[in-house]
Design a protein around this motif. Structure first.
Motif, mmCIF file in Angstrom:
data_model
loop_
_atom_site.group_PDB
_atom_site.id
_atom_site.type_symbol
_atom_site.label_atom_id
_atom_site.label_comp_id
_atom_site.label_asym_id
_atom_site.label_seq_id
_atom_site.Cartn_x
_atom_site.Cartn_y
_atom_site.Cartn_z
ATOM 1 N N THR A 133 0.823 -1.209 0.000
ATOM 2 C CA THR A 133 0.000 0.000 0.000
ATOM 3 C C THR A 133 0.859 1.261 0.000
ATOM 4 N N ARG A 134 1.559 1.514 1.100
ATOM 5 C CA ARG A 134 2.303 2.771 1.214
ATOM 6 C C ARG A 134 3.506 2.828 0.279
ATOM 7 N N ALA A 135 4.249 1.721 0.140
ATOM 8 C CA ALA A 135 5.413 1.744 -0.751
ATOM 9 C C ALA A 135 4.988 1.911 -2.199
ATOM 10 N N VAL A 136 3.936 1.224 -2.607
ATOM 11 C CA VAL A 136 3.446 1.365 -3.980
ATOM 12 C C VAL A 136 2.951 2.794 -4.220
ATOM 13 N N THR A 137 2.274 3.383 -3.217
ATOM 14 C CA THR A 137 1.802 4.762 -3.348
ATOM 15 C C THR A 137 2.976 5.725 -3.535
ATOM 16 N N GLY A 141 -7.500 -5.835 -1.422
ATOM 17 C CA GLY A 141 -6.481 -6.283 -2.364
ATOM 18 C C GLY A 141 -7.034 -6.443 -3.770
ATOM 19 N N LEU A 142 -8.235 -6.994 -3.880
ATOM 20 C CA LEU A 142 -8.857 -7.158 -5.202
ATOM 21 C C LEU A 142 -9.161 -5.810 -5.850
ATOM 22 N N LEU A 143 -9.677 -4.863 -5.063
ATOM 23 C CA LEU A 143 -9.994 -3.538 -5.606
ATOM 24 C C LEU A 143 -8.731 -2.803 -6.054
ATOM 25 N N ALA A 144 -7.680 -2.846 -5.209
ATOM 26 C CA ALA A 144 -6.436 -2.134 -5.546
ATOM 27 C C ALA A 144 -5.794 -2.714 -6.805
ATOM 28 N N VAL A 169 -9.014 6.770 -7.359
ATOM 29 C CA VAL A 169 -10.147 6.402 -6.505
ATOM 30 C C VAL A 169 -10.190 4.906 -6.214
ATOM 31 N N LEU A 170 -10.152 4.061 -7.255
ATOM 32 C CA LEU A 170 -10.337 2.622 -7.062
ATOM 33 C C LEU A 170 -9.166 1.996 -6.298
ATOM 34 N N THR A 171 -7.946 2.314 -6.709
ATOM 35 C CA THR A 171 -6.781 1.771 -6.005
ATOM 36 C C THR A 171 -6.698 2.325 -4.586
ATOM 37 N N ALA A 192 -7.930 9.092 -1.148
ATOM 38 C CA ALA A 192 -8.886 7.982 -1.087
ATOM 39 C C ALA A 192 -8.470 6.963 -0.031
ATOM 40 N N THR A 193 -7.173 6.700 0.078
ATOM 41 C CA THR A 193 -6.684 5.758 1.081
ATOM 42 C C THR A 193 -7.039 6.217 2.482
ATOM 43 N N MET A 194 -6.836 7.488 2.777
ATOM 44 C CA MET A 194 -7.081 7.997 4.113
ATOM 45 C C MET A 194 -8.556 8.352 4.331
#
Length: 484
Positions: free
Chosen positions: A26-30, A86-89, A111-113, A61-63
């Motif tokens: 999540t955070r590293a990919v962002t 995980g499926l949505l991201a 938005v979706l990820t 969107a994450t926060m």
């Protein structure tokens, strides 16, 4: 089996490992999305501000949806929430590889990820707090270090993928990588603690229970899975009880501080690579700066977590946190004068270390304020408060760059914002200390002490504006006096 307290080990280390992988995905990919910044800008021919919205929407969107992740975790299952996220991201990243416009990326990558990441991030972090108490800061340090390790590894890998397969191929591969969140979700075995114990609904139906007690117990029966049928009144009380910490003075101060801290930290991860390129640093060196920042972030996560678990510093976590935030603010203030790769390397070291330090302490401080039982809901709110600053700060910084033709104003604004966040916490703690000193002077009056001991209403009026810790302080102080 119901545990009397957090086990501080056992399966808890698998929870730490799962949270570690969640922070990578999540955070590293962002953070690595900033490496796509120049590619998006060149391909779509847009300015800094419009391109920066992509990273902003992902973070926002994450926060912004973090309370939704907490809600699913509390009332359905942490495992279900993380797997769904995980499926949505993954779907968002895969769809982004087919983008034909920035608006397409806003919806898919933003938005979706971001929504998928939200369902994974705060529940995984809260689960660590349920398994650890004595070694909580160390456990969080290890779990949160996934952000730094992931950035260190993924930054050069993503740059290589862009060169080999273009930005579309790189996003497609990242989409497959993020599916590992489903595996992380499977590791999140629920734990039942004694403090979470609630009266059973069958008990409320027994004839020997007085009607008045039944009504009270119905109100106390809260926070059970929504998949079970609940009276409307109990469900409403449950929702209110989960978020009554919002009125706590300590949480209010922390919340305001988080707003300024989040505004200051976000643009740096978006504009470090473009800034380095603008001062003549090569693409590989600019990506390497992100890798350095990531690996030092790991050291900050683990060492600060370990240090603040030591007996000498455990009582001073509050000041360790505000010191780390303040140091990151100072780093941002000095960044505009660092205009070569040899000078930017020490910056990445310093900023990365203190970024890892305060990120580790955010859930620890939140748990200290609201308690373990409300940690999931409180973390949802804390990360929700990151949303607006994360959404606004990169485009504002990009607008300042477009307007001034320089990164100086953007970095100075970030630095002062983080320093103000730290100063606010410092002044709040000083005010609380002065309040307690005044309270001690009040309890120095013998007659007042006797009146407090014999009249609970007077005690309440004296401490009406104080938080729970101040009330406990008053009770201890008066009891000591009575024993004398």
């Amino acid at each position: 089996a119901r545990h009397t307290g957090p086990p501080d080990g056992g399966w808890g280390w698998m929870i730490v490992a799962g949270c570690f992988l969640v922070t990578i995905c999540t955070r590293a990919v962002t953070r690595c999305i900033s490496i796509f910044f120049v590619e998006f800008q060149a391909y779509f021919g847009q300015d800094y501000a419009r391109t920066a919205w992509i990273h902003s929407i992902v973070d926002c969107a994450t926060m912004l949806c973090a309370p939704l992740g907490s809600l699913i975790s509390n009332h359905v299952s942490c495992q279900v929430g993380i797997m769904l996220g995980g499926l949505l991201a993954s779907t968002g990243l895969i769809l982004s590889s087919f983008a034909t416009s920035l608006e397409h990326l806003y919806l898919s990558l933003g938005v979706l990820t971001g929504l998928g990441f939200a369902l994974c991030y705060s529940p995984a972090i809260a689960m660590v707090g349920k398994y650890f108490n004595k070694r909580k800061a160390l456990a969080y340090g290890i779990a949160m270090s996934g952000s730094g390790i992931g950035t260190f590894i993924l930054a050069p890998v993503v740059q290589l993928l862009i060169e080999q397969f273009s930005w579309r191929g790189a996003l497609l591969i990242l989409g497959g990588f993020v599916l590992n969140l489903c595996v992380c979700g499977a590791l999140m075995r629920p734990i039942s603690l004694k403090e979470d114990c609630k009266p059973a609904p069958e008990f409320l139906e027994q004839d020997y229970v007085p009607e008045t007690e039944k009504q009270d117990l119905k109100r106390m029966f809260i926070c059970s899975p929504l998949i079970k049928l609940r009276p409307h009144e109990s469900l409403c009380y449950c929702s209110w009880k989960e978020y009554d910490f919002l009125l706590m003075p300590g949480f209010m101060v922390l919340a305001v501080s988080v707003l300024f801290m989040a505004y200051g930290c976000s643009p740096l991860f978006v504009y470090l690579v473009p800034y380095a390129l603008s001062v003549g640093v090569s693409h590989h060196q600019a990506a390497f700066l992100m890798s350095i920042l990531g690996v030092i972030d790991i050291i900050g996560n683990i060492t600060f977590g370990w240090l603040t678990d030591r007996r000498c510093l455990k009582k001073h976590r509050y000041f360790c946190y505000l010191f780390a935030v303040g140091m990151d603010g100072l780093c941002c203030l000095f960044l505009p004068v660092l205009q070569s790769f040899p000078l930017l390397v020490p910056f990445s070291f310093t900023f990365g270390y203190f970024d890892g330090a305060y990120v580790t302490l955010i859930p620890v401080m939140t748990a200290d304020v609201v308690g373990t039982s409300l940690l999931s809901s409180a973390l949802g709110i804390v990360y929700f408060l990151h949303a607006i600053p994360y959404l606004v700060s990169p485009p504002v910084a990009g607008l300042l760059v477009d307007t001034t033709g320089s990164y100086t104003a953007s970095f100075l604004l970030c630095g002062f914002s983080m320093i103000f966040s730290s100063a606010l916490l410092c002044f709040a703690r000083l005010a609380k200390k002065i309040k307690r000193t005044h309270l001690r002077s009040l309890t120095g009056n013998t007659a007042l002490k006797q009146h407090i001991l014999t009249n609970g209403a007077i005690a309440y009026s004296v401490t009406a504006e104080l938080d729970q810790k101040d009330v406990e302080f008053l009770a201890v102080d008066t009891n000591i006096f009575s024993n004398r």
